[in-house]
Each structure stands twice: as C-alpha cells, then as structure tokens.
Design a protein around this motif. Sequence first.
Motif, PDB file in Angstrom:
ATOM      1  N   VAL A   1      22.992   6.020 -15.451  1.00  0.00           N
ATOM      2  CA  VAL A   1      21.895   6.473 -13.634  1.00  0.00           C
ATOM      3  C   VAL A   1      20.773   4.553 -14.133  1.00  0.00           C
ATOM      4  CG1 VAL A   1      20.929   8.089 -13.393  1.00  0.00           C
ATOM      5  CG2 VAL A   1      20.155   6.668 -15.698  1.00  0.00           C
ATOM      6  N   LYS A   2      20.338   3.763 -13.190  1.00  0.00           N
ATOM      7  CA  LYS A   2      19.891   2.725 -13.472  1.00  0.00           C
ATOM      8  C   LYS A   2      18.422   2.422 -14.851  1.00  0.00           C
ATOM      9  CE  LYS A   2      22.259   0.470 -11.303  1.00  0.00           C
ATOM     10  NZ  LYS A   2      22.932  -0.460 -11.162  1.00  0.00           N
ATOM     11  N   SER A   3      18.508   1.619 -15.718  1.00  0.00           N
ATOM     12  CA  SER A   3      17.067   1.649 -16.549  1.00  0.00           C
ATOM     13  C   SER A   3      16.226   1.694 -16.450  1.00  0.00           C
ATOM     14  CB  SER A   3      17.602   0.473 -17.768  1.00  0.00           C
ATOM     15  OG  SER A   3      17.131  -0.689 -17.026  1.00  0.00           O
ATOM     16  N   MET A   4      15.893   0.657 -15.089  1.00  0.00           N
ATOM     17  CA  MET A   4      14.064   0.671 -14.385  1.00  0.00           C
ATOM     18  C   MET A   4      14.343   2.421 -13.914  1.00  0.00           C
ATOM     19  SD  MET A   4      15.005  -1.077 -10.633  1.00  0.00           S
ATOM     20  CE  MET A   4      13.741  -0.422 -10.248  1.00  0.00           C
ATOM     21  N   LYS A   5      14.901   3.316 -14.162  1.00  0.00           N
ATOM     22  CA  LYS A   5      14.428   5.017 -14.068  1.00  0.00           C
ATOM     23  C   LYS A   5      14.487   5.477 -14.820  1.00  0.00           C
ATOM     24  CE  LYS A   5      17.116   4.499  -9.236  1.00  0.00           C
ATOM     25  NZ  LYS A   5      18.418   4.984  -8.264  1.00  0.00           N
ATOM     26  N   LEU A   6      14.590   5.065 -15.962  1.00  0.00           N
ATOM     27  CA  LEU A   6      14.240   5.970 -17.494  1.00  0.00           C
ATOM     28  C   LEU A   6      13.022   5.904 -17.974  1.00  0.00           C
ATOM     29  CD1 LEU A   6      18.268   5.925 -18.863  1.00  0.00           C
ATOM     30  CD2 LEU A   6      16.808   8.280 -17.428  1.00  0.00           C
TER      31      LEU A   6
ATOM     32  N   ASP B   1      10.545   8.271  -7.773  1.00  0.00           N
ATOM     33  CA  ASP B   1      11.456   7.331  -7.185  1.00  0.00           C
ATOM     34  C   ASP B   1      12.291   8.233  -7.287  1.00  0.00           C
ATOM     35  OD1 ASP B   1       9.082   5.033  -7.949  1.00  0.00           O
ATOM     36  OD2 ASP B   1       9.745   4.577 -10.265  1.00  0.00           O
ATOM     37  N   ILE B   2      13.021   9.255  -8.024  1.00  0.00           N
ATOM     38  CA  ILE B   2      14.401   9.636  -8.289  1.00  0.00           C
ATOM     39  C   ILE B   2      14.131   9.830  -6.289  1.00  0.00           C
ATOM     40  CG2 ILE B   2      13.158  11.739  -7.835  1.00  0.00           C
ATOM     41  CD1 ILE B   2      16.688  10.608  -9.433  1.00  0.00           C
ATOM     42  N   VAL B   3      13.828  10.133  -5.669  1.00  0.00           N
ATOM     43  CA  VAL B   3      13.731   9.873  -4.462  1.00  0.00           C
ATOM     44  C   VAL B   3      13.769   9.188  -3.153  1.00  0.00           C
ATOM     45  CG1 VAL B   3      12.559  11.644  -2.140  1.00  0.00           C
ATOM     46  CG2 VAL B   3      12.003  11.983  -3.807  1.00  0.00           C
ATOM     47  N   LYS B   4      15.342   8.942  -2.562  1.00  0.00           N
ATOM     48  CA  LYS B   4      15.366   7.570  -1.928  1.00  0.00           C
ATOM     49  C   LYS B   4      14.866   7.244  -0.637  1.00  0.00           C
ATOM     50  CE  LYS B   4      19.425   4.931  -0.496  1.00  0.00           C
ATOM     51  NZ  LYS B   4      21.052   5.088  -0.332  1.00  0.00           N
ATOM     52  N   SER B   5      15.279   8.971   0.308  1.00  0.00           N
ATOM     53  CA  SER B   5      14.437   8.935   1.425  1.00  0.00           C
ATOM     54  C   SER B   5      13.802  10.544   1.624  1.00  0.00           C
ATOM     55  CB  SER B   5      15.056   8.882   2.791  1.00  0.00           C
ATOM     56  OG  SER B   5      16.184   9.415   2.874  1.00  0.00           O
ATOM     57  N   CYS B   6      13.324  10.587   2.473  1.00  0.00           N
ATOM     58  CA  CYS B   6      12.642  11.809   3.169  1.00  0.00           C
ATOM     59  C   CYS B   6      12.758  12.188   4.810  1.00  0.00           C
ATOM     60  CB  CYS B   6      11.730  12.546   2.622  1.00  0.00           C
ATOM     61  SG  CYS B   6      10.114  11.836   2.270  1.00  0.00           S
ATOM     62  N   LYS B   7      13.217  13.299   5.460  1.00  0.00           N
ATOM     63  CA  LYS B   7      13.105  13.103   7.228  1.00  0.00           C
ATOM     64  C   LYS B   7      13.266  14.346   7.420  1.00  0.00           C
ATOM     65  CE  LYS B   7      17.880  12.336   6.899  1.00  0.00           C
ATOM     66  NZ  LYS B   7      19.486  11.411   8.045  1.00  0.00           N
ATOM     67  N   ASP B   8      12.838  14.262   9.236  1.00  0.00           N
ATOM     68  CA  ASP B   8      13.114  15.475   9.370  1.00  0.00           C
ATOM     69  C   ASP B   8      14.362  16.253   9.359  1.00  0.00           C
ATOM     70  OD1 ASP B   8      10.129  16.412   9.974  1.00  0.00           O
ATOM     71  OD2 ASP B   8      10.266  15.300  12.150  1.00  0.00           O
ATOM     72  N   GLU B   9      14.803  17.356   9.787  1.00  0.00           N
ATOM     73  CA  GLU B   9      15.813  17.938  10.339  1.00  0.00           C
ATOM     74  C   GLU B   9      16.019  17.810  11.840  1.00  0.00           C
ATOM     75  OE1 GLU B   9      19.257  18.673   9.487  1.00  0.00           O
ATOM     76  OE2 GLU B   9      18.853  20.138   8.514  1.00  0.00           O
ATOM     77  N   HIS B  10      18.171  17.412  12.229  1.00  0.00           N
ATOM     78  CA  HIS B  10      17.839  18.268  12.852  1.00  0.00           C
ATOM     79  C   HIS B  10      17.221  18.567  14.091  1.00  0.00           C
ATOM     80  CE1 HIS B  10      20.509  17.911  17.257  1.00  0.00           C
ATOM     81  NE2 HIS B  10      20.782  16.821  16.260  1.00  0.00           N
TER      82      HIS B  10
ATOM     83  N   ILE C   1      20.737   3.933 -27.580  1.00  0.00           N
ATOM     84  CA  ILE C   1      22.401   4.645 -27.832  1.00  0.00           C
ATOM     85  C   ILE C   1      21.360   5.850 -28.980  1.00  0.00           C
ATOM     86  CG2 ILE C   1      24.363   5.441 -28.448  1.00  0.00           C
ATOM     87  CD1 ILE C   1      25.505   3.106 -27.654  1.00  0.00           C
ATOM     88  N   GLY C   2      21.356   6.972 -28.489  1.00  0.00           N
ATOM     89  CA  GLY C   2      20.778   7.733 -29.456  1.00  0.00           C
ATOM     90  C   GLY C   2      18.966   8.197 -29.379  1.00  0.00           C
ATOM     91  N   ASP C   3      18.639   7.451 -28.247  1.00  0.00           N
ATOM     92  CA  ASP C   3      16.823   7.610 -27.959  1.00  0.00           C
ATOM     93  C   ASP C   3      16.939   8.777 -26.864  1.00  0.00           C
ATOM     94  OD1 ASP C   3      16.141   5.586 -29.669  1.00  0.00           O
ATOM     95  OD2 ASP C   3      16.417   4.267 -27.842  1.00  0.00           O
ATOM     96  N   ARG C   4      15.575   8.964 -26.792  1.00  0.00           N
ATOM     97  CA  ARG C   4      15.353  10.056 -25.951  1.00  0.00           C
ATOM     98  C   ARG C   4      14.894   9.526 -25.217  1.00  0.00           C
ATOM     99  NH1 ARG C   4      16.441  14.905 -28.319  1.00  0.00           N
ATOM    100  NH2 ARG C   4      17.924  15.241 -29.883  1.00  0.00           N
ATOM    101  N   VAL C   5      15.287   9.961 -23.341  1.00  0.00           N
ATOM    102  CA  VAL C   5      14.581   9.895 -22.700  1.00  0.00           C
ATOM    103  C   VAL C   5      14.195  10.176 -21.781  1.00  0.00           C
ATOM    104  CG1 VAL C   5      15.447   7.518 -22.770  1.00  0.00           C
ATOM    105  CG2 VAL C   5      17.015   8.848 -21.766  1.00  0.00           C
ATOM    106  N   ARG C   6      13.719  10.012 -20.238  1.00  0.00           N
ATOM    107  CA  ARG C   6      13.397  10.973 -19.304  1.00  0.00           C
ATOM    108  C   ARG C   6      13.759  10.307 -17.866  1.00  0.00           C
ATOM    109  NH1 ARG C   6       7.928  11.350 -17.359  1.00  0.00           N
ATOM    110  NH2 ARG C   6       6.978  10.515 -18.920  1.00  0.00           N
ATOM    111  N   LEU C   7      13.498  11.234 -16.639  1.00  0.00           N
ATOM    112  CA  LEU C   7      13.263  10.009 -15.601  1.00  0.00           C
ATOM    113  C   LEU C   7      12.260   9.874 -15.283  1.00  0.00           C
ATOM    114  CD1 LEU C   7      16.528  11.509 -13.356  1.00  0.00           C
ATOM    115  CD2 LEU C   7      16.427   9.661 -14.072  1.00  0.00           C
ATOM    116  N   TYR C   8      12.044   9.030 -14.517  1.00  0.00           N
ATOM    117  CA  TYR C   8      10.412   8.511 -13.773  1.00  0.00           C
ATOM    118  C   TYR C   8      10.105   9.983 -13.370  1.00  0.00           C
ATOM    119  CZ  TYR C   8       9.627   4.379 -16.153  1.00  0.00           C
ATOM    120  OH  TYR C   8       9.215   3.883 -17.228  1.00  0.00           O
TER     121      TYR C   8
END
Length: 829
Positions: free
Chosen positions: A712-717, A805-814, A678-685
């Motif tokens: 968020v999960k610790s593995m993403k920070l 890592d923050i992107v779960k998926s990407c695909k074409d629009e309908h 607690i108190g640490d400075r972090v950022r998302l990968y």
Amino acid sequence: MVYPDEFESKIGFDKIRDIIKEYCLSETGSRKVDEIEFLSSFETIQKKVNETAELREICVHEDSFPVNYYYNAIPYLKRVRIEGTFLETDELLYLRRSQETINSIVRFFKDLPDKNKYPALRNLIKEIKLYPFITKKIDTILTKEGKIRDNASPGLSGIRKDIKHKQTAAGKKLQLILKSAIDQGFVESDTNLSMRNGRHVIPVPSTYKRMIKGFIHDESASGKTSFIEPSEIVELNNEIKELEYEERREIIRILTRFTDSIRPYLDDLLISYDILGTIDFTRAKALFAIKIDAVKPSFFNTQSFRWINARHPLLFISHKKEGKEIVPLNIYLNEKNRILLISGPNAGGKSVCLMTVGLLQYMLQCGLLVPMGENSEAGIYKDIFIDIGDEQSLENDLSTYSSHLLNMKYFIKKAGTKSLVLIDEFGSGTEPMLGGAIAEAILDTLNQIKSYGVLTTHYTNLKHFASSAEGIINGAMLFDTNKMQPLFRLEIGKPGSSFAIDIARQIGLSEKILKNASERIGQDHIRFDKHLREILRDKKYWEERRGRIKAAEKKLQAIIEQYTRELDETKKFRKEIIDKAKKDAEEILAGANKEIEKAIRIIKESQAEKEKTRKARKEFEEYRSSLKRKTEQEDTKIEGKLGKLKQQEKYLQKEVSGKESHSRGAVKDELSDTEIKIGDRVRLYDQDTVGEVIDISKDNIAVAFGSMIITVKSMKLKKLSGDELKKTRKTVVITGLSSFDTAERKLHFKPEVDVRGKRAEEALDIVGRFIDDAVIVATRELRILHGKGDGILKNVIRDYLKSLDIVKSCKDEHVERGGAGITVVILDM
C-alpha cells in the motif's frame, strides 16, 4: 533593452497602450502614452510608479481633483514666440480654461490638510508657475462663450455701435424695397431677406431680375432664383463692410497686445502645460490600474522578485466581462534559484504564466502599477529577452526552429547578470533528442552567465538537468488527475508531468494504441511520469491535512481566548460581589448603631420607666431579629453567587487547561515524525487491523497482516505508538503468530452482507467488520444489501463509507440486480 522589436505585440503591451489612451483627456496625454518606453533606472521607475500610485489613490478617495479642460496649448504657445504673431480667439478661450485647470490642480494640493500627502505629485507640480493676470486679462477680452467683448477696447466699442446703426438703416431700406417688389408681383409674398458674401440681398425670381436695379451676387443651383443687392443700399453695405474690416483690425490689435504681454512667460507656460499633460497621462495610468485592480508592490534595485497572486491584466479584463474567476500566479526568482523551468500538460497555463511574467515586469519598468498582491516584491532588470510563438520567415528562408536558434544566439551574446530571459516551448521545433540536447547546452550556458529567466518545456532531459544544476529550479503546472483537467496553478520545486497518456485516454484513444505507445517509450519514462503524478497527489493530500490542522488550531485558540475572557470576567464579578457585601455590611452596622443609640436615649429620657424601657427593648429586639434575618438572607445569596462563580472558574480553568493540552497533543501527534521504518507496527486509516512493515520501496510499503502480505501507499498507513498499540491489541492484533487462519477466512468470506432490518448503529458495526475482513482477505469489490425503504439506512451507510480512505467508490447496483437496494463498494487496494 528589450528584444525582439515586436516585444510589445508578443506580450500584449500594445493592447495595454490602447486601453490607457482611452482614458486620456488631452492630446498631450495621448502622445505621452505613445512615448511610454522601457526604463532601467531604478530612481526613474520609482518616481513614475509613485506618481501613478498617488494619483490612483486620488481617483479613489478624492472627489475634488480637477478633470476638465485638459487642453493642449503647447502648439500655439510655441507658434507665438515670434514677434507680431498672436493667439486667435478660440485659442485664447482654450488658454483661459486650461489655465483655470492648472490653477485648480495647484490649489487642490495646497488646500489638503496634510501637507506631506502625495509627495511624488507635489514634487511633479512644484515647477508650475502661476500667472493670475493671464486669466484676469482674458476675462476682460472674452465673454464666457468665447466671443470678443464689445468693451475689449474703446475703439472696438465705437466700431460695433456704428456697424449696428448702419445695419439697422440698411435693414429698414431693404424691407421697403422688398415690400414694393411684393406689391408689384416681382417676388413671392413669403420671401425673406438673405445674405450673400456678407451683404444683404433679396431673393428674386430670375424672370424678374431686370425689374430691380442692383447687383446680382449669386444664383440658386437651379438658376431660377437670383440674389440681388438693390443699388439703393450698395453704398450703405459698403460702409458696413469697411466697418467690419476695421473691427477685425481692432480685434487683431487687442489679441496682439495680449500675446505680447504673455510672451516673456512662454517658457514657464510651456512647462506648466507639459506637466498638465503628464498629470493627464498619469491619471490615465491610474484609471487603468483601478480597472485591473493593480497596486504598487514593494520593489528593490535587485533582480530577485516574489509575486503573490499575480494576474495577467488582459486575461483579467476578459474573464471579468464573462463573469469568470482568474487563477492567480505565485512565482519567485532569487539569487539561489535564478532560472525557473516550467513543465506540465498542454493547455495547462505554461505560456500564460511566461507571458504574465514578461508583461507585468515590462509594465512595472514602464512606470505602471501591476495586478498582484500588495505584499509582493519586485525587482528591476536591465534587459528582457523573449522567444515565443512561430517566427518562421519565407522572405529570409527561416524555419521555425532556425528562428528560435537565432534568438538563442542573440540571448547568449547579449544576456548578463541583470537580464531576464523568457523562452516558451524551449527546445521544440526539431528532432526531440537533438533538440533537447541543444536546449540543455543553452540552458547550461545561460545558467553559467548567471542570467535570470523563466522557460517552459516538455523535455524530460531538461527537467533532470534543472533538478541537479545549481541556480535552476523546476516548476509544475498542476493537473487534476481525477477530473482530468488543468488547474492553471504553478507549483515551484518539482517538475510537472505532461499527462500525455492520460489526456489521450480521456479523449478516447484506444487502449491498444496507448499500450503500444507506452511500450515504445519505455517503462522508465512511464514510471518517471507516474512518480511525478504521485508526488503531486501526495503533496496535495498533506497540504490539505496541514490546512485542517491549522484550522483546528485556530478554532482551538479562539475557544481558549473565549474561556480566558470569561474567566477574567468571573474574577472581576466576584470582586464586585465581595466589595458590595462589605459596603452593605457597613451600612447595616451603621444602622444598628443608630438603633442602639436611639434605645439608650429613650431609656434615659423616660428616666427608666419600666413600660417605656420594655417598649424600647422590644423595638430593639425586633430590629435586631429583622436585621439578623436580612443578613442571613444576604449571606446566603452571596455564598450562592460565590459558589457558582467558583464552580464556573474551576470549569473554565479545566477547559482552558484541557484544550491547551489537547491542542499540544493533537498537533504533536499530527506533526510528529511520521517516517515509517521496517519493523514498525501500522494500521490502515479508519481500520483497526494491525500489521508489521516488512519492506519499503520508495512510497510503496509491504505490510504483513498475519500470513497475508499487501503493498500500500505510505499515505494510507498510520504508524502506531506504544500506547496506541496496547489499545489496539485489546481489540484485534494480527501478526505472523495470529490465532486465526487467513486462508480459512478467505475460503469462508463472502463479498456480500445483508443488513436489512438492522438499526443504524448495528448496521454500521456490521459494515465496519465486513470492510475489515475484506481488507484482510484482499477482496476489492463488495456488495451491501440494505433495502430501499425510505433510503435512511442507505444514506447512513453511504456517509460512513465515504469517510473511509480505503473506499475508492460506492454506487447503486445495476437495476436488474437490485438497483438502489444494494450498494456496490470498490476498495482502493
């Protein structure tokens, strides 16, 4: 001791026996396969395993080892112990050929250059006693085809000459009688002589059988032909018959004399043939070991083992036929962790794992090699008990669970500190709560008596008990949660999840039923199962990351070694150049001295004539000028080479130093204390936004990005050091006192960005800022409009998104809403 009586069929060893028996060359070898038994003596097991391992090496590397005529002479050698008995002709042939095989085996080891090679097999054959006179004597009696020689004895030679003479005479007489019968029309013109009851006869139509005087010995099945021995040759045939009887009596005398000559050595011969059968049996085990890629592990007289890349042999054979790879098993038991409790999904490999342990341990203690890594370590057990499969009995009025309980009763009564207990689906077969409680009590008892064991289960209470009890360790069969399929890989140290809800969801069971089931089982159980899955996922992530670090270190070390070699070569080359320059200078100096001496000699000989003196001086000046130019050119070349070498040396030293520094920094940064407080400075990968940790709950961390708080999960920070924080603040710093209003940004944020017509670099910059803003305002679904065109811009953006890592998926629009011209992005928040 093994339990139950059907132990071999339960683990599949009966099929192993059948395969080994196919490789045997003799009845003795096959009989020894049937006699394979479980051994508990360390010295005996070691002896048999060493013999098999050495014969495996011979089969692979030696071509001259004898593999023919492994006849079993033991039955008829035992028969002729009695005086007056003798070996038959065919038995004599088998004895001759098998004796040659025994001699060849002994000669094979004797002729090896290394007299210490294959010590176990040398020790096995040392009891073989060779009697060369046996084969020599048989050669005087039999031909190569196994027939008694005419000269096997003087009497036999005379008898056979008489037989041949009388047969010739009888044949001539018969031919005359047959010709006369043909001329008179009693028999057909194409009729040939025949033999009945060992006597020469003429086939005569039954209507004319009274026309030829003689004895009828036989008739055809139809009765139309009679086989008549003419009376003119009856006496001659009688004489031939008497000679044949005399021939048989002489052959028996020859065989009896030979048998009498070897009777004093029968005990030694029987030992030799038993060893020949053992070699055949051991060779069959070695060939089976080659088939399943089995080896001799390091094994000790303890109950601990550590198997690396162990494989179920029958599964290995079937997979190999189908061209499929088998997933190897890594497993261990030791004094600290004597009992392994394996859990995991159905059809995840728990039972196969248990059967692999039982089968390989049994094979090893039967003297067989086992399919596992050569660096594996194996132990020895006095007893192996197994409870697997459905053993309900209608005859004994036993249910499945009752039969399991009877087995448990036997295990508790008989098991000790040197016992291996194998139980599949531990506790199942009855009401889960009571069954789990009984199973826990049995497990506690087995642990208290310090038995070793491998058990499989689905029961949560057993997993909890194993995690807290000394001597017991959990194990999990891994499961791919993304593909929803088992990995068939054992992970020791943590319990496994059954993944029942996930599997049911994949099968297509309705969400309503699954929700109802989750509510009935309770949130505590659901959370426990969920945490198990998350632990497995996180461990996989860190293992992959650790693997990448090791690979990077290995590559870096290779580069450093390469630069070091080049640096050494540069120093060596520089020394060679300097040495060559010194040598050239010495040669130049020697040449200059010669020219000076020559000029002085010319001046003296010409008695200081001005013209010759001037000419000599001129030649010397020209030589000195050319020498000076040549020296200056050489100096320039050497200085150039040395300059280049110095530059290359400085560069290499800088590279080596830089790479080592980078390696230490990178590894230190990657492997440093990553604990977030607690108190640490972090950022998302892959993001520049900096936030402050305000709360930690197990693996979930609450981070304040300005006035917005997300979990968020610790593995993403990534935890930021002081230097990293300073660099990051130059770009963007978000705290509780940030200069922008998150609410306002949320109000004006649009979940769609248009990068059509932009260059790749410009488009990626826009997309990167777009993703950052989306994270800040907690928008999960985004749309990027890039157009279709040749698809270049689309591919560049997609590759960039996949790296985040923050992107779960990407695909074409309908298709109706833009299709391939728009990428829909889902963020993992």
